[in-house]
Design an enzyme around this catalytic site. Structure first.
Site, PDB file in Angstrom:
ATOM      1  N   HIS B 119       0.819  -1.698  -0.102  1.00 33.65           N
ATOM      2  CA  HIS B 119       0.021   0.139   0.341  1.00 33.65           C
ATOM      3  C   HIS B 119       0.389   1.673   0.358  1.00 33.65           C
ATOM      4  CE1 HIS B 119      -3.676   2.519   2.227  1.00 33.65           C
ATOM      5  NE2 HIS B 119      -2.194   3.144   1.638  1.00 33.65           N
ATOM      6  N   GLU B 120       1.400   1.228   1.069  1.00 35.49           N
ATOM      7  CA  GLU B 120       2.269   2.660   0.923  1.00 35.49           C
ATOM      8  C   GLU B 120       3.972   2.966  -0.315  1.00 35.49           C
ATOM      9  OE1 GLU B 120       1.235   3.267   4.115  1.00 35.49           O
ATOM     10  OE2 GLU B 120       1.879   4.617   3.437  1.00 35.49           O
ATOM     11  N   HIS B 123       2.074   4.599  -2.588  1.00 37.11           N
ATOM     12  CA  HIS B 123       1.522   6.000  -2.756  1.00 37.11           C
ATOM     13  C   HIS B 123       2.968   6.529  -3.123  1.00 37.11           C
ATOM     14  CE1 HIS B 123      -1.130   6.659  -0.314  1.00 37.11           C
ATOM     15  NE2 HIS B 123      -1.434   5.965   0.891  1.00 37.11           N
ATOM     16  N   HIS B 129      -5.275   7.698  -2.434  1.00 42.37           N
ATOM     17  CA  HIS B 129      -6.168   6.517  -1.879  1.00 42.37           C
ATOM     18  C   HIS B 129      -7.444   6.018  -2.186  1.00 42.37           C
ATOM     19  CE1 HIS B 129      -4.560   7.031   2.797  1.00 42.37           C
ATOM     20  NE2 HIS B 129      -4.104   5.782   2.421  1.00 42.37           N
TER      21      HIS B 129
END
Lengths: 82, 402
Positions: B119-120, B123, B129
């Site tokens: 997930h990170e 980014h 998101h």
């Protein structure tokens, strides 16, 4: 049921912090217009409820609070870190 | 994506692991990070190379609390990690909160590093998101089975909008498998034990008795308690809810508030300072806080200090001013000290010697507006406890504005 008073206080603090962290909410620290503050907070609650597909009541109901308590990523949902 | 859709202006991106969490073997951390990068390289033209010194595009580190950027971590739970959009300096870097318990497994007792890192790194590559439940870029941690984990189509659409599809013809299919159903959600609270319900002996479903009419002059109650300023009257499976906020009496059932509790309480009382209500049935009791049943219940009433000869209690009421709770059993009563959590010495005492004029056994008891109310059959007795004086006798349902 009604919310237990001290719990209500704690929940309000948690919600403010959450909305500041993830929804760009800025509480006017010494605002004289509490009502205005509350309505801005209600708008931000609606924005968060909309993101997570919750009923957009603008109120801090149990479902909204439960969602705020879930472990999550620290990046805001509405803007990037500056 | 982030505002202005920042991306890496190259296909070869470097990363460096600056430090390790003590929660996991270093090899497991290396593997989790590498697998997370591979997830993104399999659906884009990007290639990730690990470096072991100097400045890398994506610097990965574990830290707790304040860690040199404006966004301090918050201890266990809450924020697990964060990462910066592509850019120079801190851009692309990913930070993991060392106050969390990191693991390579998918369990309730820790956060799966591969899932959070994937997930990170989304980014770090420029994704913001997603509000698509089940997508990797959904902001809330969802523990899912990480074996042959596949990106959700929403994640693929997002990253390919930034970098396009992979070049190699034999890259993994861009069509995602259906998002994995979470194998286990983090229960908001430990599941409350389902209580054994008496199975009806014959198969024919027993029809629950009708709810008596609010103003039935013969109406009696099993138990009564306050709860956060409201008053709840119990009979069988039914609840009458009287609230200072609404004029009407609300009609509910026990299962609508506490699905796993049984019907037919013997007694109930609230310790308002602890935001706690206790329910009694036969020789067991439960504690709830609002709708939540506290874990570790039911417990035997002997835990409170009753002799084993007591198999059930008739009624209970808490006196907020003295911090004492009175338990009524037959023609006797006990006094329980909520501060010391123990029965007081010199009890049980006879009800008749301290509560003149009250007929026992007592079905239910209530403290409201400084008075005590003792219910026996279809009557209730209003008592001034300070003066131990009976004020008046009323019908049990006088609270229902009949």
């Amino acid at each position: 049921f009604p919310v237990a008073p001290e719990k209500e206080q704690k929940d309000m603090q948690l919600a403010k912090k959450y909305l500041e962290n993830f929804y760009d909410f800025k509480e006017e620290k010494h605002s004289l217009f509490k009502a205005k503050d509350l309505s801005r907070m209600a708008d931000k609650i609606r924005e968060m409820q909309s993101f997570f597909g919750l009923e957009m009541t603008g109120e801090l109901n149990q479902k909204t609070l439960d969602m705020m308590k879930q472990p999550r990523c620290g990046i805001p949902d509405v803007r990037s870190y500056s | 994506t982030f505002p202005y859709s920042p991306t890496w202006k190259k296909e070869d991106v470097t990363y460096r692991i600056l430090n390790y969490t003590p929660d996991m073997l270093q090899a497991d951390v290396d593997e989790a990070i590498a697998r997370a990068f591979q997830l993104w390289s399999s659906v884009t033209p990007l290639r990730f190379t690990r470096v072991y010194g100097g400045q890398a595009d994506i610097m990965i580190s574990f830290a707790a609390g304040f860690h040199g950027d404006f966004y301090s971590f918050d201890g266990p739970g809450g924020t697990l990690a964060h990462a910066y959009a592509p850019g120079s300096g801190i851009g692309g870097d990913a930070h993991f909160d060392e106050d969390e318990n990191w693991t390579k497994f998918t369990t309730n007792s820790g956060y799966n590093l591969f899932l959070v890192a994937a997930h990170e790194l989304g980014h770090s590559l420029g994704l913001s998101h997603s509000n698509v439940f089940g997508a990797l870029m959904y902001p809330i941690y969802m523990p899912v089975d990480t074996r042959n984990y596949q990106l959700h189509q929403d994640d693929i659409d997002g990253i390919q909008a930034l970098y396009g599809p992979p070049k190699e013809p034999d890259a993994l299919p861009t069509k995602a498998f259906p998002p994995q159903e979470p194998t286990e959600m983090i229960p908001a609270e430990a599941p409350t034990p389902t209580l054994p319900r008496e199975e009806p002996t014959e198969i024919t479903p027993s029809k629950p008795p009708q709810r008596p009419d609010d103003c039935d002059p013969h109406l009696t109650f099993d138990a009564i308690t306050t709860l956060r300023g409201e008053t709840l009257f119990f009979k069988g499976s039914y609840v009458w809810r009287k609230s200072p906020y609404f004029s009407e009496i609300e009609h509910d059932t026990i299962s609508s508030f506490w699905p796993s509790l049984i019907d037919g309480f013997d007694a109930a009382y609230e310790v308002d300072k602890r935001d706690r209500v206790l329910f009694f049935k036969d020789d067991q009791y439960w504690a709830v806080s609002g709708y939540r049943i506290e874990s570790g219940f039911p417990r035997p009433i002997q835990n409170l200090g009753f002799p084993s000869s007591v198999r059930r209690i008739d009624a209970a009421v808490h006196d907020q001013s003295t911090k004492r709770t009175y338990f009524f059993v037959g023609n006797k009563y006990w006094s329980y000290n909520e501060n010391t959590q123990s029965m007081e010495r010199g009890y049980p005492r006879k009800i008749a010697s301290d509560f003149q004029g009250i007929v026992h056994p007592i079905d239910a008891a209530l403290q409201k507006n400084g008075y005590f109310y003792f219910f026996h059959g279809s009557n209730q007795y209003e008592v001034d406890m300070k003066r131990k004086k009976l004020i008046r006798t009323m019908k049990s349902n006088s609270w229902f504005n009949c």
